[in-house]
Design a protein around this motif. Structure first.
Motif, mmCIF file in Angstrom:
data_model
loop_
_atom_site.group_PDB
_atom_site.id
_atom_site.type_symbol
_atom_site.label_atom_id
_atom_site.label_comp_id
_atom_site.label_asym_id
_atom_site.label_seq_id
_atom_site.Cartn_x
_atom_site.Cartn_y
_atom_site.Cartn_z
ATOM 1 N N ASP A 1 46.535 32.293 31.895
ATOM 2 C CA ASP A 1 47.227 32.003 33.151
ATOM 3 C C ASP A 1 46.285 31.654 34.300
ATOM 4 N N VAL A 2 44.993 31.590 34.034
ATOM 5 C CA VAL A 2 44.015 31.399 35.108
ATOM 6 C C VAL A 2 44.201 30.071 35.845
ATOM 7 N N SER A 3 44.546 29.024 35.150
ATOM 8 C CA SER A 3 44.701 27.720 35.789
ATOM 9 C C SER A 3 45.758 27.760 36.884
ATOM 10 N N ASN A 4 46.901 28.397 36.602
ATOM 11 C CA ASN A 4 47.957 28.506 37.615
ATOM 12 C C ASN A 4 47.508 29.338 38.804
ATOM 13 N N MET A 5 46.778 30.412 38.556
ATOM 14 C CA MET A 5 46.302 31.263 39.640
ATOM 15 C C MET A 5 45.337 30.504 40.549
ATOM 16 N N ILE A 6 44.450 29.718 39.958
ATOM 17 C CA ILE A 6 43.475 28.953 40.738
ATOM 18 C C ILE A 6 44.177 27.867 41.550
ATOM 19 N N LYS A 7 45.173 27.219 40.951
ATOM 20 C CA LYS A 7 45.909 26.164 41.662
ATOM 21 C C LYS A 7 46.700 26.706 42.846
ATOM 22 N N ASN A 8 47.239 27.917 42.704
ATOM 23 C CA ASN A 8 48.136 28.464 43.719
ATOM 24 C C ASN A 8 47.471 29.385 44.732
ATOM 25 N N ASN A 9 46.179 29.643 44.590
ATOM 26 C CA ASN A 9 45.470 30.560 45.491
ATOM 27 C C ASN A 9 44.073 30.022 45.785
ATOM 28 N N ALA A 10 43.559 30.368 46.940
ATOM 29 C CA ALA A 10 42.204 29.954 47.315
ATOM 30 C C ALA A 10 41.265 31.145 47.127
ATOM 31 N N TYR A 11 40.548 31.152 46.009
ATOM 32 C CA TYR A 11 39.613 32.232 45.715
ATOM 33 C C TYR A 11 38.192 31.814 46.071
ATOM 34 N N ASP A 12 37.431 32.777 46.549
ATOM 35 C CA ASP A 12 36.019 32.545 46.819
ATOM 36 C C ASP A 12 35.186 32.787 45.570
ATOM 37 N N GLU B 1 39.958 38.604 39.438
ATOM 38 C CA GLU B 1 39.297 39.287 38.327
ATOM 39 C C GLU B 1 40.097 38.993 37.065
ATOM 40 N N ILE B 2 39.409 38.549 36.021
ATOM 41 C CA ILE B 2 40.072 38.206 34.764
ATOM 42 C C ILE B 2 39.510 39.067 33.645
ATOM 43 N N ILE C 1 45.427 39.644 33.719
ATOM 44 C CA ILE C 1 45.197 40.247 32.401
ATOM 45 C C ILE C 1 45.128 39.190 31.299
ATOM 46 N N ASP C 2 45.905 38.147 31.413
ATOM 47 C CA ASP C 2 45.914 37.102 30.388
ATOM 48 C C ASP C 2 45.135 35.887 30.879
ATOM 49 N N PRO C 3 43.974 35.609 30.292
ATOM 50 C CA PRO C 3 43.149 34.492 30.762
ATOM 51 C C PRO C 3 43.822 33.131 30.629
ATOM 52 N N ASP D 1 33.314 38.915 27.310
ATOM 53 C CA ASP D 1 33.736 39.121 25.922
ATOM 54 C C ASP D 1 35.186 39.569 25.837
ATOM 55 N N MET D 2 36.127 38.668 26.061
ATOM 56 C CA MET D 2 37.535 39.022 25.930
ATOM 57 C C MET D 2 37.978 38.730 24.505
ATOM 58 N N GLU D 3 38.985 39.438 24.051
ATOM 59 C CA GLU D 3 39.455 39.256 22.672
ATOM 60 C C GLU D 3 40.122 37.902 22.465
ATOM 61 N N SER D 4 40.946 37.495 23.414
ATOM 62 C CA SER D 4 41.726 36.277 23.213
ATOM 63 C C SER D 4 40.956 34.999 23.544
ATOM 64 N N MET D 5 39.985 35.088 24.460
ATOM 65 C CA MET D 5 39.253 33.903 24.891
ATOM 66 C C MET D 5 37.995 34.364 25.619
ATOM 67 N N SER D 6 36.861 33.764 25.327
ATOM 68 C CA SER D 6 35.636 34.186 26.012
ATOM 69 C C SER D 6 35.645 33.707 27.459
ATOM 70 N N GLY D 7 34.903 34.404 28.297
ATOM 71 C CA GLY D 7 34.786 33.999 29.694
ATOM 72 C C GLY D 7 34.208 32.609 29.834
ATOM 73 N N GLU D 8 33.307 32.259 28.948
ATOM 74 C CA GLU D 8 32.700 30.923 28.952
ATOM 75 C C GLU D 8 33.770 29.856 28.708
ATOM 76 N N VAL D 9 34.669 30.103 27.771
ATOM 77 C CA VAL D 9 35.759 29.164 27.475
ATOM 78 C C VAL D 9 36.702 29.051 28.671
ATOM 79 N N VAL D 10 36.988 30.170 29.330
ATOM 80 C CA VAL D 10 37.841 30.143 30.518
ATOM 81 C C VAL D 10 37.248 29.204 31.567
#
Length: 105
Positions: free
Chosen positions: A10-21, A100-101, A6-8, A28-37
């Motif tokens: 935290d994405v860095s920690n999720m990517i580091k700790n999990n192997a996503y395909d 999913e973010i 839910i909170d973009p 268009d997220m309120e706190s941060m755009s997907g492009e910025v993520v």
């Protein structure tokens, strides 16, 4: 498997700790755009998997974006199934782990 973030921020920690395909990111997220993520992930040295932008029909989308694929919301089940099947075939993935973010209040 599918993880939902839910909170973009935290994405860095999720990517580091999990192997996503793939990661599906609301464009268009309120706190941060997907492009910025995506830019933040790449600049921090994280391995960015297949990236899919989720956009609304009203969203002005940059065609030169970093995203590999685009889905228009509302996402239809058939559309999602087709994309997942296509990605599994194209990238020869035996299974499909997805992050999913999106940001909702």
């Amino acid at each position: 498997s599918v993880d939902i973030l839910i909170d973009p921020k935290d994405v860095s920690n999720m990517i580091k700790n999990n192997a996503y395909d793939a990661i599906f990111i609301e464009y268009d997220m309120e706190s941060m755009s997907g492009e910025v993520v995506l830019k933040n992930l790449e600049s921090s040295g994280n391995k960015v998997p297949i990236s899919v932008a989720i956009i609304s029909k009203k969203t002005k989308y940059d065609k030169d974006s970093l995203f590999d694929y685009i889905l228009t919301s509302p996402i239809k089940k058939k559309q999602l199934n087709y994309l997942v099947f296509y990605l599994m075939q194209t990238y020869t993935l035996p299974r499909f782990d997805l992050l999913e973010i999106h940001h909702r209040q």
